[in-house]
Design a protein around this motif. Structure first.
Motif, PDB file in Angstrom:
ATOM      1  N   ILE A 216       0.839  -1.205   0.000  1.00 33.16           N
ATOM      2  CA  ILE A 216       0.000   0.000   0.000  1.00 33.16           C
ATOM      3  C   ILE A 216       0.873   1.254   0.000  1.00 33.16           C
ATOM      4  O   ILE A 216       0.592   2.237  -0.705  1.00 33.16           O
ATOM      5  CB  ILE A 216      -0.940  -0.026   1.217  1.00 33.16           C
ATOM      6  N   ASN A 217       1.936   1.211   0.786  1.00 31.08           N
ATOM      7  CA  ASN A 217       2.852   2.366   0.792  1.00 31.08           C
ATOM      8  C   ASN A 217       3.476   2.570  -0.595  1.00 31.08           C
ATOM      9  O   ASN A 217       3.624   3.724  -1.059  1.00 31.08           O
ATOM     10  CB  ASN A 217       3.942   2.161   1.833  1.00 31.08           C
ATOM     11  N   GLN A 218       3.834   1.477  -1.247  1.00 36.26           N
ATOM     12  CA  GLN A 218       4.399   1.594  -2.583  1.00 36.26           C
ATOM     13  C   GLN A 218       3.379   2.157  -3.564  1.00 36.26           C
ATOM     14  O   GLN A 218       3.705   3.002  -4.417  1.00 36.26           O
ATOM     15  CB  GLN A 218       4.888   0.218  -3.052  1.00 36.26           C
ATOM     16  N   LEU A 219       2.131   1.710  -3.442  1.00 33.05           N
ATOM     17  CA  LEU A 219       1.078   2.239  -4.320  1.00 33.05           C
ATOM     18  C   LEU A 219       0.845   3.722  -4.060  1.00 33.05           C
ATOM     19  O   LEU A 219       0.581   4.500  -4.992  1.00 33.05           O
ATOM     20  CB  LEU A 219      -0.222   1.458  -4.120  1.00 33.05           C
ATOM     21  N   ASP A 220       0.913   4.110  -2.770  1.00 39.26           N
ATOM     22  CA  ASP A 220       0.759   5.535  -2.469  1.00 39.26           C
ATOM     23  C   ASP A 220       1.876   6.345  -3.120  1.00 39.26           C
ATOM     24  O   ASP A 220       1.637   7.457  -3.663  1.00 39.26           O
ATOM     25  CB  ASP A 220       0.754   5.757  -0.959  1.00 39.26           C
ATOM     26  N   ARG A 221       3.088   5.837  -3.101  1.00 38.56           N
ATOM     27  CA  ARG A 221       4.190   6.553  -3.763  1.00 38.56           C
ATOM     28  C   ARG A 221       3.982   6.591  -5.273  1.00 38.56           C
ATOM     29  O   ARG A 221       4.233   7.619  -5.927  1.00 38.56           O
ATOM     30  CB  ARG A 221       5.523   5.877  -3.416  1.00 38.56           C
ATOM     31  N   ASP A 222       3.511   5.463  -5.835  1.00 37.00           N
ATOM     32  CA  ASP A 222       3.252   5.442  -7.288  1.00 37.00           C
ATOM     33  C   ASP A 222       2.168   6.450  -7.647  1.00 37.00           C
ATOM     34  O   ASP A 222       2.264   7.149  -8.679  1.00 37.00           O
ATOM     35  CB  ASP A 222       2.844   4.045  -7.727  1.00 37.00           C
ATOM     36  N   ARG A 223       1.163   6.528  -6.856  1.00 34.21           N
ATOM     37  CA  ARG A 223       0.092   7.499  -7.125  1.00 34.21           C
ATOM     38  C   ARG A 223       0.608   8.932  -7.035  1.00 34.21           C
ATOM     39  O   ARG A 223       0.234   9.814  -7.851  1.00 34.21           O
ATOM     40  CB  ARG A 223      -1.053   7.295  -6.135  1.00 34.21           C
ATOM     41  N   ALA A 224       1.455   9.170  -6.054  1.00 35.57           N
ATOM     42  CA  ALA A 224       2.028  10.529  -5.961  1.00 35.57           C
ATOM     43  C   ALA A 224       2.873  10.839  -7.189  1.00 35.57           C
ATOM     44  O   ALA A 224       2.834  11.976  -7.725  1.00 35.57           O
ATOM     45  CB  ALA A 224       2.861  10.631  -4.681  1.00 35.57           C
ATOM     46  N   ASP A 225       3.654   9.894  -7.680  1.00 31.33           N
ATOM     47  CA  ASP A 225       4.457  10.103  -8.886  1.00 31.33           C
ATOM     48  C   ASP A 225       3.564  10.358 -10.092  1.00 31.33           C
ATOM     49  O   ASP A 225       3.856  11.252 -10.931  1.00 31.33           O
ATOM     50  CB  ASP A 225       5.353   8.898  -9.152  1.00 31.33           C
ATOM     51  N   LEU A 226       2.471   9.610 -10.205  1.00 31.61           N
ATOM     52  CA  LEU A 226       1.570   9.797 -11.344  1.00 31.61           C
ATOM     53  C   LEU A 226       0.897  11.177 -11.277  1.00 31.61           C
ATOM     54  O   LEU A 226       0.707  11.833 -12.323  1.00 31.61           O
ATOM     55  CB  LEU A 226       0.514   8.695 -11.373  1.00 31.61           C
ATOM     56  N   GLU A 227       0.490  11.578 -10.083  1.00 30.41           N
ATOM     57  CA  GLU A 227      -0.103  12.907  -9.940  1.00 30.41           C
ATOM     58  C   GLU A 227       0.903  13.993 -10.338  1.00 30.41           C
ATOM     59  O   GLU A 227       0.549  14.993 -10.979  1.00 30.41           O
ATOM     60  CB  GLU A 227      -0.556  13.119  -8.486  1.00 30.41           C
ATOM     61  N   GLU A 228       2.167  13.772  -9.923  1.00 31.37           N
ATOM     62  CA  GLU A 228       3.206  14.745 -10.301  1.00 31.37           C
ATOM     63  C   GLU A 228       3.408  14.778 -11.811  1.00 31.37           C
ATOM     64  O   GLU A 228       3.577  15.850 -12.419  1.00 31.37           O
ATOM     65  CB  GLU A 228       4.507  14.396  -9.586  1.00 31.37           C
ATOM     66  N   ALA A 326      -4.047   2.084  -9.543  1.00 29.54           N
ATOM     67  CA  ALA A 326      -3.352   2.157  -8.247  1.00 29.54           C
ATOM     68  C   ALA A 326      -4.345   2.335  -7.105  1.00 29.54           C
ATOM     69  O   ALA A 326      -4.205   1.747  -6.021  1.00 29.54           O
ATOM     70  CB  ALA A 326      -2.346   3.292  -8.264  1.00 29.54           C
ATOM     71  N   GLN A 327      -5.398   3.188  -7.376  1.00 33.81           N
ATOM     72  CA  GLN A 327      -6.410   3.384  -6.346  1.00 33.81           C
ATOM     73  C   GLN A 327      -7.171   2.097  -6.060  1.00 33.81           C
ATOM     74  O   GLN A 327      -7.432   1.762  -4.896  1.00 33.81           O
ATOM     75  CB  GLN A 327      -7.373   4.496  -6.796  1.00 33.81           C
ATOM     76  N   ASP A 328      -7.551   1.402  -7.146  1.00 33.97           N
ATOM     77  CA  ASP A 328      -8.279   0.141  -6.954  1.00 33.97           C
ATOM     78  C   ASP A 328      -7.434  -0.885  -6.186  1.00 33.97           C
ATOM     79  O   ASP A 328      -7.930  -1.583  -5.289  1.00 33.97           O
ATOM     80  CB  ASP A 328      -8.706  -0.427  -8.300  1.00 33.97           C
ATOM     81  N   GLN A 329      -6.165  -0.982  -6.564  1.00 34.70           N
ATOM     82  CA  GLN A 329      -5.289  -1.922  -5.861  1.00 34.70           C
ATOM     83  C   GLN A 329      -5.118  -1.523  -4.389  1.00 34.70           C
ATOM     84  O   GLN A 329      -5.115  -2.368  -3.496  1.00 34.70           O
ATOM     85  CB  GLN A 329      -3.930  -1.963  -6.548  1.00 34.70           C
ATOM     86  N   SER A 330      -4.987  -0.202  -4.152  1.00 35.15           N
ATOM     87  CA  SER A 330      -4.837   0.248  -2.769  1.00 35.15           C
ATOM     88  C   SER A 330      -6.087  -0.059  -1.952  1.00 35.15           C
ATOM     89  O   SER A 330      -6.010  -0.482  -0.789  1.00 35.15           O
ATOM     90  CB  SER A 330      -4.549   1.750  -2.749  1.00 35.15           C
ATOM     91  N   THR A 331      -7.275   0.153  -2.578  1.00 37.75           N
ATOM     92  CA  THR A 331      -8.529  -0.162  -1.874  1.00 37.75           C
ATOM     93  C   THR A 331      -8.631  -1.653  -1.563  1.00 37.75           C
ATOM     94  O   THR A 331      -9.018  -2.051  -0.457  1.00 37.75           O
ATOM     95  CB  THR A 331      -9.720   0.293  -2.724  1.00 37.75           C
ATOM     96  N   ALA A 332      -8.277  -2.473  -2.575  1.00 37.95           N
ATOM     97  CA  ALA A 332      -8.346  -3.929  -2.351  1.00 37.95           C
ATOM     98  C   ALA A 332      -7.367  -4.363  -1.267  1.00 37.95           C
ATOM     99  O   ALA A 332      -7.688  -5.199  -0.409  1.00 37.95           O
ATOM    100  CB  ALA A 332      -8.058  -4.661  -3.661  1.00 37.95           C
ATOM    101  N   LEU A 333      -6.172  -3.790  -1.306  1.00 39.51           N
ATOM    102  CA  LEU A 333      -5.180  -4.156  -0.287  1.00 39.51           C
ATOM    103  C   LEU A 333      -5.601  -3.681   1.095  1.00 39.51           C
ATOM    104  O   LEU A 333      -5.361  -4.350   2.104  1.00 39.51           O
ATOM    105  CB  LEU A 333      -3.816  -3.567  -0.662  1.00 39.51           C
ATOM    106  N   THR A 334      -6.254  -2.499   1.131  1.00 42.41           N
ATOM    107  CA  THR A 334      -6.731  -2.004   2.431  1.00 42.41           C
ATOM    108  C   THR A 334      -7.804  -2.930   3.011  1.00 42.41           C
ATOM    109  O   THR A 334      -7.825  -3.238   4.212  1.00 42.41           O
ATOM    110  CB  THR A 334      -7.278  -0.582   2.286  1.00 42.41           C
TER     111      THR A 334
END
Length: 513
Positions: A216-228, A326-334
């Protein structure tokens, strides 16, 4: 001294009829009783409590009863009313038994039976049983019945006790076996119902929780990179109106991503099987990306005239797709983390419950092992008692027919009767003399009145008076000496024997003869 003797002889002669009136009934009655009492025969047998034939260190009997207690138990059962009546009705050992009531028969049987037990430290335990009766053969028959009863009671008692012990342990083994089966079923059912939160899987769930958190932490970083990337791409397009250099052929980000995924798919197919989850997941992503590129290409041809805008839109759409994934994966992992955390939270409670169930099972197992061991020893003890290899009663001396009566001692009874008659008669004469208050000699004056006479003149009787007095004394004495014994003999012969009369009188006044 001589005068005193002469005085007492004269007094005795004067009171001779009264003496005979007391002496003769007692003496004659004792003679009649001694002659009329039937002879009583006695037979006896001796029993011993033998020790077990098999040493206790090798095989222990389950019937552990002290020898003294065992003898008391047999004696109590032997002297029960029903058993005594049964023996008396079969053997008829009591005289005039048919005229007696059941209570009288029981009392007579108990009075005729004597049981003596002897035991001591480092001594054999013995039981001596004797029986008295007027019939010598029947004394042996009674003792044979007693012996049969005791031996049967001994065998039945020991085998019954051993059988009851074995039955008890068998029931315990069966009960505990069923309880263990039920407890095992409870443990299995609990494990099946809580298979996702058992203590054995606690470490696995903790590692899985850490792994999910890392993903989940990795997905959060990936999402931040994509937003950037979206922010920079949008700024570049707003400032320059383009998203990259115009010279030469340039692949769009979607196309670059597609080529990267295809390269990764080829690498994975060289390692994993075609139906591997990772391979299938990557192939689906490639198919979805190709579909998106095809749709975007059609829109560009038909609706868009600005290639830069089209490239910008494609890149933004690709970034949005990545963000959504990434959001879907983060939700599923959560959600998975929440489920794993719940499993971890339920694990301690399940551990306590499972430990309690297991502890109960272990207790049942220990009880079952003890019961099984007791059943094994009880089976051995029951076998020992069935084969009569344990402690038991055995006969040391069997009863034999007596040849001589043990009572009554007729000579002794006659002598006691005569002595009692003499004592009663002489005692009566002495008592009458002591309490009469008459003066018969000069000594009585000195004793009674305290005076000393100068001279005493005896009563002078004529010869006719002396002869008449003597004749009267002799006649009265002869009449008492003849008539009274004849009268007593008639009572003893035609009315009731003196032994029965004495027994009835004793029973009436509460004595036990």
């Amino acid at each position: 001294m001589t005068s005193d003797i002469r005085f007492y002889l004269t007094l005795f002669w004067r009171r001779l009829p009264l003496f005979l009136l007391v002496f003769l009934p007692i003496a004659v009655a004792s003679i009649f009783i001694a002659l009329s009492l039937p002879p009583i025969y006695s037979a006896q047998m001796r029993l011993v409590v033998e020790s077990a034939q098999i040493p206790g260190t090798l095989a222990q009997s389950t019937v552990d009863v002290p020898a003294r207690e065992q003898l008391q138990l047999f004696e109590t059962r032997l002297m029960t009313r029903d058993n005594l009546l049964d023996v008396a009705n079969r053997v008829k050992p009591i005289a005039n038994q048919d005229k007696m009531s059941s209570d009288e028969i029981v009392r007579a049987m108990r009075a005729a039976t004597k049981i003596v037990s002897s035991t001591g430290r480092d001594q054999a335990t013995l039981m001596t049983v004797s029986f008295e009766s007027q019939y010598p053969e029947r004394t042996v028959q009674v003792l044979d019945s007693y012996l049969t009863f005791i031996l049967n009671e001994d065998a039945q008692y020991r085998s019954q006790r051993a059988g009851q012990t074995q039955e008890f342990f068998q029931q315990e083994v069966d009960r505990l076996s069923g309880a263990m089966s039920e407890q095992s079923a409870r443990i299995v059912a609990f494990k099946n119902q809580n298979s996702d939160a058992l203590p054995d899987s606690l470490d696995y769930h903790r590692q899985l929780l850490l792994s999910l958190q890392d993903r989940i932490n990795q997905l959060d970083r990936d999402r931040a990179d994509l937003e950037e990337q979206k922010r920079r791409l949008s700024q570049a397009f707003e400032l320059t109106g383009r998203v990259g250099s115009t010279g030469g052929t340039q692949l769009s980000p979607e196309q670059q991503r597609l080529q990267t995924l295809k390269a990764e798919l080829a690498e994975l197919e060289s390692v994993y099987a075609s139906n591997s989850p990772r391979v299938v997941s990557l192939r689906n992503r490639i198919n979805q990306l190709e579909t998106n590129l095809a749709a975007q290409s059609g829109q560009t041809v038909t609706g868009e005239s600005d290639p830069a805008k089209a490239v910008f839109d494609l890149q933004m759409a690709d970034l949005d797709t990545k963000l959504k994934q990434a959001q879907d994966q983060s939700t599923a992992l959560t959600e998975q983390m929440t489920k794993v955390q719940d499993q971890i939270d339920r694990t301690p409670g399940n551990a306590v419950t499972l430990e309690s169930l297991q502890r109960d099972f272990d207790n049942m197992q220990a009880q079952y092992n003890r019961a099984a061991d007791g059943l094994s020893r009880a089976s051995t003890g029951e076998r020992i008692e069935t084969l009569s290899r344990g402690q038991r009663m055995s006969v040391v001396e069997r009863p034999s027919v007596p040849t001589e009566p043990i009572k009554p001692n007729r000579k002794r009874m006659v002598m006691l009767g005569v002595f009692a008659g003499l004592a009663a008669g002489i005692g009566l004469i002495i008592a009458l003399d002591m309490f009469s208050g008459t003066i018969k000699r000069s000594k009585d004056l000195v004793t009674g009145l305290g005076i000393v006479p100068m001279v005493t003149i005896p009563l002078m009787r004529s010869r006719e008076e002396v002869q008449r007095t003597r004749f009267r004394q002799v006649g009265l004495s002869l009449m008492i000496g003849v008539v009274l014994p004849v009268f007593l003999w008639l009572i003893h012969t035609y009315y009731m024997p003196f032994d029965e009369l004495a027994s009835k009188i004793a029973a009436r006044i509460g004595l036990n003869l």
